[in-house]
Design a protein around this motif. Structure first.
Motif, PDB file in Angstrom:
ATOM      1  N   VAL A 172      69.322  19.278  53.034  1.00  0.00           N
ATOM      2  CA  VAL A 172      68.823  19.593  51.698  1.00  0.00           C
ATOM      3  C   VAL A 172      67.422  19.041  51.473  1.00  0.00           C
ATOM      4  O   VAL A 172      66.540  19.732  50.961  1.00  0.00           O
ATOM      5  CB  VAL A 172      69.788  19.058  50.619  1.00  0.00           C
ATOM      6  CG1 VAL A 172      69.177  19.188  49.228  1.00  0.00           C
ATOM      7  CG2 VAL A 172      71.108  19.815  50.684  1.00  0.00           C
ATOM      8  N   ASN A 173      67.185  17.812  51.878  1.00  0.00           N
ATOM      9  CA  ASN A 173      65.919  17.150  51.540  1.00  0.00           C
ATOM     10  C   ASN A 173      64.853  17.218  52.623  1.00  0.00           C
ATOM     11  O   ASN A 173      63.681  16.979  52.340  1.00  0.00           O
ATOM     12  CB  ASN A 173      66.184  15.686  51.180  1.00  0.00           C
ATOM     13  CG  ASN A 173      66.857  15.559  49.827  1.00  0.00           C
ATOM     14  OD1 ASN A 173      66.425  16.149  48.846  1.00  0.00           O
ATOM     15  ND2 ASN A 173      67.950  14.807  49.777  1.00  0.00           N
ATOM     16  N   ILE A 174      65.251  17.520  53.860  1.00  0.00           N
ATOM     17  CA  ILE A 174      64.252  17.583  54.938  1.00  0.00           C
ATOM     18  C   ILE A 174      64.166  18.986  55.537  1.00  0.00           C
ATOM     19  O   ILE A 174      63.125  19.635  55.476  1.00  0.00           O
ATOM     20  CB  ILE A 174      64.557  16.540  56.040  1.00  0.00           C
ATOM     21  CG1 ILE A 174      64.571  15.129  55.460  1.00  0.00           C
ATOM     22  CG2 ILE A 174      63.520  16.651  57.155  1.00  0.00           C
ATOM     23  CD1 ILE A 174      64.913  14.046  56.469  1.00  0.00           C
ATOM     24  N   ASP A 197      72.289  15.324  53.291  1.00  0.00           N
ATOM     25  CA  ASP A 197      70.979  14.907  52.819  1.00  0.00           C
ATOM     26  C   ASP A 197      69.869  15.427  53.717  1.00  0.00           C
ATOM     27  O   ASP A 197      68.811  15.842  53.245  1.00  0.00           O
ATOM     28  CB  ASP A 197      70.908  13.388  52.724  1.00  0.00           C
ATOM     29  CG  ASP A 197      69.688  12.925  51.945  1.00  0.00           C
ATOM     30  OD1 ASP A 197      69.770  12.887  50.698  1.00  0.00           O
ATOM     31  OD2 ASP A 197      68.656  12.627  52.572  1.00  0.00           O
ATOM     32  N   GLN A 226      72.371   5.553  48.763  1.00  0.00           N
ATOM     33  CA  GLN A 226      72.298   6.718  49.633  1.00  0.00           C
ATOM     34  C   GLN A 226      72.078   6.307  51.090  1.00  0.00           C
ATOM     35  O   GLN A 226      72.656   6.897  52.008  1.00  0.00           O
ATOM     36  CB  GLN A 226      71.191   7.658  49.147  1.00  0.00           C
ATOM     37  CG  GLN A 226      71.523   8.290  47.804  1.00  0.00           C
ATOM     38  CD  GLN A 226      70.406   9.160  47.263  1.00  0.00           C
ATOM     39  OE1 GLN A 226      69.333   9.291  47.866  1.00  0.00           O
ATOM     40  NE2 GLN A 226      70.634   9.758  46.109  1.00  0.00           N
ATOM     41  N   ASN A 252      62.935  21.870  53.351  1.00  0.00           N
ATOM     42  CA  ASN A 252      61.490  21.806  53.091  1.00  0.00           C
ATOM     43  C   ASN A 252      60.672  22.172  54.322  1.00  0.00           C
ATOM     44  O   ASN A 252      59.642  22.846  54.220  1.00  0.00           O
ATOM     45  CB  ASN A 252      61.119  20.415  52.589  1.00  0.00           C
ATOM     46  CG  ASN A 252      61.479  20.213  51.130  1.00  0.00           C
ATOM     47  OD1 ASN A 252      60.968  20.890  50.251  1.00  0.00           O
ATOM     48  ND2 ASN A 252      62.378  19.283  50.864  1.00  0.00           N
ATOM     49  N   ILE A 281      66.672   6.876  54.672  1.00  0.00           N
ATOM     50  CA  ILE A 281      66.565   6.858  53.219  1.00  0.00           C
ATOM     51  C   ILE A 281      66.043   5.493  52.793  1.00  0.00           C
ATOM     52  O   ILE A 281      66.677   4.466  53.033  1.00  0.00           O
ATOM     53  CB  ILE A 281      67.905   7.179  52.553  1.00  0.00           C
ATOM     54  CG1 ILE A 281      68.297   8.628  52.873  1.00  0.00           C
ATOM     55  CG2 ILE A 281      67.824   6.969  51.040  1.00  0.00           C
ATOM     56  CD1 ILE A 281      69.651   9.042  52.334  1.00  0.00           C
ATOM     57  N   ARG A 319      63.241  10.230  53.513  1.00  0.00           N
ATOM     58  CA  ARG A 319      64.656  10.545  53.734  1.00  0.00           C
ATOM     59  C   ARG A 319      65.093  10.511  55.192  1.00  0.00           C
ATOM     60  O   ARG A 319      66.291  10.554  55.451  1.00  0.00           O
ATOM     61  CB  ARG A 319      64.985  11.932  53.155  1.00  0.00           C
ATOM     62  CG  ARG A 319      64.568  12.162  51.722  1.00  0.00           C
ATOM     63  CD  ARG A 319      65.155  11.169  50.760  1.00  0.00           C
ATOM     64  NE  ARG A 319      66.594  11.310  50.587  1.00  0.00           N
ATOM     65  CZ  ARG A 319      67.286  10.701  49.629  1.00  0.00           C
ATOM     66  NH1 ARG A 319      66.674   9.902  48.769  1.00  0.00           N
ATOM     67  NH2 ARG A 319      68.586  10.860  49.544  1.00  0.00           N
ATOM     68  N   PRO A 321      59.358  14.475  51.021  1.00  0.00           N
ATOM     69  CA  PRO A 321      60.756  14.041  51.163  1.00  0.00           C
ATOM     70  C   PRO A 321      61.110  13.555  52.557  1.00  0.00           C
ATOM     71  O   PRO A 321      61.966  12.668  52.710  1.00  0.00           O
ATOM     72  CB  PRO A 321      61.547  15.311  50.801  1.00  0.00           C
ATOM     73  CG  PRO A 321      60.618  16.109  49.956  1.00  0.00           C
ATOM     74  CD  PRO A 321      59.253  15.851  50.520  1.00  0.00           C
ATOM     75  N   THR A 322      60.435  14.110  53.574  1.00  0.00           N
ATOM     76  CA  THR A 322      60.756  13.692  54.944  1.00  0.00           C
ATOM     77  C   THR A 322      60.438  12.220  55.163  1.00  0.00           C
ATOM     78  O   THR A 322      61.206  11.494  55.801  1.00  0.00           O
ATOM     79  CB  THR A 322      59.981  14.557  55.952  1.00  0.00           C
ATOM     80  OG1 THR A 322      60.298  15.925  55.730  1.00  0.00           O
ATOM     81  CG2 THR A 322      60.344  14.175  57.376  1.00  0.00           C
TER      82      THR A 322
END
Length: 522
Positions: free
Chosen positions: A112-114, A109, A66, A117, A60, A57, A53-54
């Motif tokens: 949550v996404n970076i 974002d 997004q 994780n 993005i 994102r 995801p990193t």
């Protein structure tokens, strides 16, 4: 023409929820084919999957709407790079009536996404598989540099803490980012010196393909960027960290093969889609003025000629009163630079310009300010596949040109940038030249360009004419930061309270960040 802003799905989009999303991870994510934890660990699969995801994102690169909320509707406009062909109603960032529904997306974002994780990577790899922990710290620094440079204070050291998601000051975040890079560089360098084969291959979605040496160069180059950002608030630390980066045994970016870039997983460029498919993003007037005045050959790579002025480039001013019933949809749209799915995180040209400024300040940057400045221009020309760098560098005549709006003459404006390209005499003039050329080379990363504009005041950009901030944000100074995310106010009010306490002013777009000091550049 469509301007697409799609409402985000509020799944785990507060920091408290993001942390809770890590609870019971093993139970929720049990391998359906029955692989045990030791089997997953054997090939580091329980760690490697967390990095993907990193790559997608940080910028993005896979979902256009997004990215629009993450950066396009904020920094890409405030940097002078690009803008929209129509107004956005009463809450419009370009008019400084900041829209809270847009401006928290980058924060939400990222966590949550970076960050969520990378937190799991720390839990699984630290002290056990430290090459992955080191890698995660480089990603964390790249992410949090962007977040803190947008908002200021942020959740950093207290992320995942049972005591709550309280905010660190920007000063403390920068201090810890330097320490994190210390660990990352030392750990990966140790493995390089031991001749260890990379364990990143197959997981690394960048142009580096898992090469430890390239990741150390990127970490050092990031350190140099961070160091320069704090030069006005802590010049001694800035000098120390910059020289540490440049004089490291592996060093910083020096050739274009070092450029840090990734490929979008959907093989499109979100900026290109906004400009062409949506007909919703066009060249900024500042790009027309500066690149057009210089006769810069990179213009043809960055932008297409305009339908309204055949064979010529035409930009749109940001923050204007739009002519009634008229749009700017026949002005210049994006060109070949953003026509592929390739996304640049950091360029060699930027690194040369950072070193040039350091040399201008008397630091040991491995060259003179003039030589490093000219090397930056050459690197950018080469990266964009254009010729004529030698003549361009020597030009001491051409300057930015006046802006003419063929639809609404009230938006006409004389050029505000007056510097030529050729190296000058005074430090201030040469700094303006360095930052102006860095601005050109860094396109299309509006976030980095906006940060450097706030730090230095360069390049000189057109001011908006339709300030709707109600007197909160100065037309002359522009937006200095984004207010904290709405999701945080709703779900982490104590965190927001702790952030405001170390912000140094009210939670609005006029408050300066810690490094954004109101003082002369020299």
């Amino acid at each position: 023409m469509t301007i697409n802003i799609i409402k985000r799905t509020a799944i785990c989009f507060s920091l408290l929820a993001a942390v809770s999303c890590t609870d019971n991870f093993e139970e929720i994510n049990t391998n359906p084919v029955g692989a045990t934890t030791p089997q997953l660990e054997q090939d580091f699969n329980n760690i490697k999957s967390l990095f993907k995801p990193t790559f997608n994102r940080l910028f993005i690169s896979d979902v256009t709407w997004q990215y629009q909320l993450q950066q396009s509707l904020q920094a890409d406009g405030w940097s002078g790079y690009m803008t929209t062909p129509v107004p956005f109603g009463n809450l419009n960032n370009h008019d400084y009536a900041l829209n809270p529904g847009w401006n928290g997306y980058a924060w939400d974002d990222a966590y949550v996404n970076i960050i969520a994780n990378l937190y799991k990577v720390e839990q699984r790899a630290k002290g056990k598989y430290d090459q992955f922990y080191a890698w995660s710290l480089i990603f964390k620094t790249a992410t949090m540099q962007r977040i803190t440079d947008m908002y200021g204070p942020a959740v950093f050291s207290k992320y995942g803490s049972e005591s709550g998601a309280l905010y660190d000051s920007q000063k403390d975040i920068y201090t810890q980012m330097f320490k994190d890079l210390d660990f990352a560089v030392a750990e990966l360098t140790k493995r390089i010196n031991a001749g260890e084969a990379s364990t990143f291959e197959g997981t690394d979605l960048s142009s580096y393909n898992g090469d430890y040496t390239q990741w150390v160069k990127y970490a050092n180059s990031l350190r140099l960027r961070l160091a320069m950002r704090i030069v006005k608030v802590d010049p001694a630390l800035a000098k120390t960290e910059a020289e540490k980066a440049v004089n490291n045994t592996i060093g910083v970016f020096k050739v274009n093969a070092d450029v840090m870039k990734i490929k979008s997983p959907v093989d499109l460029n979100v900026i290109d889609q906004m400009s062409h498919s949506w007909v919703g993003l066009f060249m900024g007037a500042d790009m027309e003025s500066i690149l057009g005045g210089y006769g810069d050959p990179r213009m043809a790579k960055y932008w297409n000629t305009a339908e309204i002025t055949p064979g010529q480039y035409k930009g749109v001013r940001t923050g204007i009163v739009y002519p009634s019933g008229t749009t700017y949809a026949k002005f210049s749209q994006t060109g070949s630079r953003t026509a592929t799915g390739e996304v640049t995180w950091m360029s060699t040209a930027e690194v040369y310009f950072l070193r040039a400024e350091g040399a201008l300040r008397g630091w040991n940057m491995g060259g003179t300010g003039k030589d490093l400045y000219e090397a930056g221009i050459k690197a950018s020309f080469d990266q964009n596949g254009v010729e004529g760098a030698a003549a361009y560098i020597a030009d001491n005549v051409k300057v930015a040109k006046d802006y003419v709006d063929p639809l609404f003459p009230a938006n006409n404006a004389p050029a505000v940038s007056k510097v030529t390209v050729a190296w000058g005499v005074t430090n201030e003039i040469n700094l303006e030249k360095i930052i102006t050329q860095k601005w050109i080379a860094t396109y299309p990363d509006g976030q980095e360009a906006w940060s450097e504009f706030r730090r230095t005041g360069y390049p000189k950009l057109f001011r908006i004419t339709n300030n709707k901030s109600g007197g909160v944000i100065s037309t002359e100074l522009g937006v200095r930061r984004l207010p904290f995310a709405q999701s945080e106010g709703a779900n982490n009010p104590k965190g927001v309270e702790s952030g405001v306490a170390v912000l140094g002013g009210p939670d609005n777009g006029a408050t300066r960040l810690w490094w954004d000091v109101n003082k002369a550049n020299f």
